[in-house]
Design a protein around this motif. Sequence first.
Motif, PDB file in Angstrom:
ATOM      1  N   THR A 131      94.966 -14.055   5.660  1.00 48.51           N
ATOM      2  CA  THR A 131      95.461 -14.238   4.299  1.00 48.51           C
ATOM      3  C   THR A 131      96.922 -14.677   4.310  1.00 48.51           C
ATOM      4  O   THR A 131      97.753 -14.073   5.000  1.00 48.51           O
ATOM      5  CB  THR A 131      95.329 -12.941   3.482  1.00 48.51           C
ATOM      6  OG1 THR A 131      93.943 -12.575   3.402  1.00 48.51           O
ATOM      7  CG2 THR A 131      95.875 -13.108   2.076  1.00 48.51           C
ATOM      8  N   GLN A 191      96.169  -2.642  -2.377  1.00 52.18           N
ATOM      9  CA  GLN A 191      95.752  -3.858  -3.060  1.00 52.18           C
ATOM     10  C   GLN A 191      94.914  -4.750  -2.147  1.00 52.18           C
ATOM     11  O   GLN A 191      93.901  -5.315  -2.572  1.00 52.18           O
ATOM     12  CB  GLN A 191      96.981  -4.629  -3.555  1.00 52.18           C
ATOM     13  CG  GLN A 191      97.696  -3.986  -4.728  1.00 52.18           C
ATOM     14  CD  GLN A 191      96.898  -4.096  -6.019  1.00 52.18           C
ATOM     15  OE1 GLN A 191      96.194  -5.077  -6.245  1.00 52.18           O
ATOM     16  NE2 GLN A 191      97.010  -3.095  -6.876  1.00 52.18           N
ATOM     17  N   ALA A 192      95.331  -4.884  -0.884  1.00 49.04           N
ATOM     18  CA  ALA A 192      94.593  -5.727   0.061  1.00 49.04           C
ATOM     19  C   ALA A 192      93.188  -5.178   0.288  1.00 49.04           C
ATOM     20  O   ALA A 192      92.206  -5.921   0.334  1.00 49.04           O
ATOM     21  CB  ALA A 192      95.350  -5.833   1.381  1.00 49.04           C
ATOM     22  N   ASP A 222      86.312  -6.189  -3.186  1.00 53.27           N
ATOM     23  CA  ASP A 222      85.811  -7.036  -4.276  1.00 53.27           C
ATOM     24  C   ASP A 222      85.166  -8.305  -3.726  1.00 53.27           C
ATOM     25  O   ASP A 222      84.074  -8.705  -4.152  1.00 53.27           O
ATOM     26  CB  ASP A 222      86.954  -7.429  -5.221  1.00 53.27           C
ATOM     27  CG  ASP A 222      87.461  -6.268  -6.060  1.00 53.27           C
ATOM     28  OD1 ASP A 222      86.780  -5.219  -6.106  1.00 53.27           O
ATOM     29  OD2 ASP A 222      88.546  -6.407  -6.651  1.00 53.27           O
ATOM     30  N   VAL A 223      85.848  -8.939  -2.772  1.00 55.29           N
ATOM     31  CA  VAL A 223      85.372 -10.215  -2.222  1.00 55.29           C
ATOM     32  C   VAL A 223      84.042 -10.043  -1.504  1.00 55.29           C
ATOM     33  O   VAL A 223      83.097 -10.807  -1.720  1.00 55.29           O
ATOM     34  CB  VAL A 223      86.423 -10.826  -1.273  1.00 55.29           C
ATOM     35  CG1 VAL A 223      85.825 -11.940  -0.431  1.00 55.29           C
ATOM     36  CG2 VAL A 223      87.607 -11.362  -2.072  1.00 55.29           C
ATOM     37  N   ASP A 248      93.367 -15.724  -4.844  1.00 57.22           N
ATOM     38  CA  ASP A 248      93.439 -14.633  -5.807  1.00 57.22           C
ATOM     39  C   ASP A 248      94.887 -14.497  -6.263  1.00 57.22           C
ATOM     40  O   ASP A 248      95.818 -14.636  -5.468  1.00 57.22           O
ATOM     41  CB  ASP A 248      92.965 -13.320  -5.157  1.00 57.22           C
ATOM     42  CG  ASP A 248      93.023 -12.145  -6.121  1.00 57.22           C
ATOM     43  OD1 ASP A 248      92.415 -12.230  -7.197  1.00 57.22           O
ATOM     44  OD2 ASP A 248      93.703 -11.145  -5.797  1.00 57.22           O
ATOM     45  N   GLU A 249      95.100 -14.235  -7.545  1.00 59.93           N
ATOM     46  CA  GLU A 249      96.442 -14.025  -8.082  1.00 59.93           C
ATOM     47  C   GLU A 249      96.499 -12.670  -8.758  1.00 59.93           C
ATOM     48  O   GLU A 249      95.635 -12.335  -9.568  1.00 59.93           O
ATOM     49  CB  GLU A 249      96.804 -15.137  -9.071  1.00 59.93           C
ATOM     50  CG  GLU A 249      96.887 -16.516  -8.431  1.00 59.93           C
ATOM     51  CD  GLU A 249      97.303 -17.594  -9.416  1.00 59.93           C
ATOM     52  OE1 GLU A 249      97.565 -17.251 -10.594  1.00 59.93           O
ATOM     53  OE2 GLU A 249      97.380 -18.761  -9.009  1.00 59.93           O
ATOM     54  N   ARG A 250      97.530 -11.900  -8.390  1.00 62.55           N
ATOM     55  CA  ARG A 250      97.694 -10.562  -8.962  1.00 62.55           C
ATOM     56  C   ARG A 250      99.172 -10.278  -9.174  1.00 62.55           C
ATOM     57  O   ARG A 250     100.030 -10.889  -8.549  1.00 62.55           O
ATOM     58  CB  ARG A 250      97.104  -9.492  -8.035  1.00 62.55           C
ATOM     59  CG  ARG A 250      95.608  -9.675  -7.819  1.00 62.55           C
ATOM     60  CD  ARG A 250      94.958  -8.440  -7.290  1.00 62.55           C
ATOM     61  NE  ARG A 250      93.510  -8.667  -7.190  1.00 62.55           N
ATOM     62  CZ  ARG A 250      92.624  -7.715  -7.098  1.00 62.55           C
ATOM     63  NH1 ARG A 250      92.998  -6.458  -7.083  1.00 62.55           N
ATOM     64  NH2 ARG A 250      91.331  -8.001  -7.013  1.00 62.55           N
ATOM     65  N   THR A 276     100.186 -14.567  -4.934  1.00 60.05           N
ATOM     66  CA  THR A 276      99.028 -15.434  -4.740  1.00 60.05           C
ATOM     67  C   THR A 276      98.551 -15.260  -3.306  1.00 60.05           C
ATOM     68  O   THR A 276      99.338 -15.426  -2.363  1.00 60.05           O
ATOM     69  CB  THR A 276      99.382 -16.911  -4.992  1.00 60.05           C
ATOM     70  OG1 THR A 276      99.826 -17.053  -6.341  1.00 60.05           O
ATOM     71  CG2 THR A 276      98.163 -17.802  -4.770  1.00 60.05           C
ATOM     72  N   THR A 315      93.052 -16.738   1.200  1.00 60.64           N
ATOM     73  CA  THR A 315      92.359 -16.168   2.356  1.00 60.64           C
ATOM     74  C   THR A 315      91.374 -17.176   2.933  1.00 60.64           C
ATOM     75  O   THR A 315      90.519 -17.691   2.210  1.00 60.64           O
ATOM     76  CB  THR A 315      91.611 -14.882   1.968  1.00 60.64           C
ATOM     77  OG1 THR A 315      92.551 -13.921   1.472  1.00 60.64           O
ATOM     78  CG2 THR A 315      90.872 -14.304   3.168  1.00 60.64           C
ATOM     79  N   THR A 320      91.453  -3.187  -1.758  1.00 63.58           N
ATOM     80  CA  THR A 320      90.681  -3.335  -2.988  1.00 63.58           C
ATOM     81  C   THR A 320      90.185  -4.767  -3.156  1.00 63.58           C
ATOM     82  O   THR A 320      89.014  -4.997  -3.492  1.00 63.58           O
ATOM     83  CB  THR A 320      91.536  -2.939  -4.210  1.00 63.58           C
ATOM     84  OG1 THR A 320      91.889  -1.555  -4.099  1.00 63.58           O
ATOM     85  CG2 THR A 320      90.781  -3.158  -5.511  1.00 63.58           C
ATOM     86  N   ARG A 321      91.071  -5.741  -2.903  1.00 62.86           N
ATOM     87  CA  ARG A 321      90.680  -7.139  -3.038  1.00 62.86           C
ATOM     88  C   ARG A 321      89.605  -7.493  -2.019  1.00 62.86           C
ATOM     89  O   ARG A 321      88.647  -8.210  -2.334  1.00 62.86           O
ATOM     90  CB  ARG A 321      91.901  -8.043  -2.863  1.00 62.86           C
ATOM     91  CG  ARG A 321      91.586  -9.534  -2.874  1.00 62.86           C
ATOM     92  CD  ARG A 321      90.844  -9.958  -4.125  1.00 62.86           C
ATOM     93  NE  ARG A 321      90.457 -11.359  -4.082  1.00 62.86           N
ATOM     94  CZ  ARG A 321      89.451 -11.877  -4.748  1.00 62.86           C
ATOM     95  NH1 ARG A 321      88.685 -11.110  -5.505  1.00 62.86           N
ATOM     96  NH2 ARG A 321      89.161 -13.165  -4.659  1.00 62.86           N
TER      97      ARG A 321
END
Length: 200
Positions: free
Chosen positions: A60, A85-86, A92-93, A21-23, A31, A34, A88-89
């Motif tokens: 990760t 952020q971690a 999502d995953v 994932d890139e944010r 980047t 994980t 939230t990601r």
Amino acid sequence: MTDPLPADLADAWRPVATLTDERSIVAVSITAETTVYEPVEPPATTPVEASLPLRSLFVTDLSVSPSLSTIGLEPTGLLSVATSQAKTRFVDVVEERGVTVDGVRDTIAFETPSGEPGKWHVLEATYPLVADETPADADSLTAEAHVVVWPTDSSFGVVGGTHPLEAVDDRPVDPERDRDRIARLVRSVGGDAPGGSPAE
């Protein structure tokens, strides 16, 4: 490339997926690679309708560009942003893979060996069950998901995992053992678990 699991876990767990994932956060690009692990010898298969293992670990590896020090930032000052952020990601995953996250049950602060603070999020999760392979009165399985983040010298450590909280068809579960395993993972990759491990 994400580092392999530590020796005390490596023999019993195998990688099953690598997610990238890139944010952009503040003024940097991050980047996140994980690696998701599942038990080498899982118990009798629970009929879940999700592509994420019911019992999993993840590690990760973060690449930050430009480095935080280059732009005058310290990881400790960005811990709240990084943990948000971690988390939230991660949500999502897992939801992309069929698992429902029902909210954060608890957030635990802990001190790393360097003396810096870390955050351990405990999330409530639900795995859907395969309808024709489970009892008529069961359509989902309650589970727990963990996301643990702490600052390192130049970036952040991020690990976690998932595990069931209840059994289907009398299959055994041991949530405390699973929480302790995640705590061991935190300690082995540079953090330190809070006194014991988060309780249900």
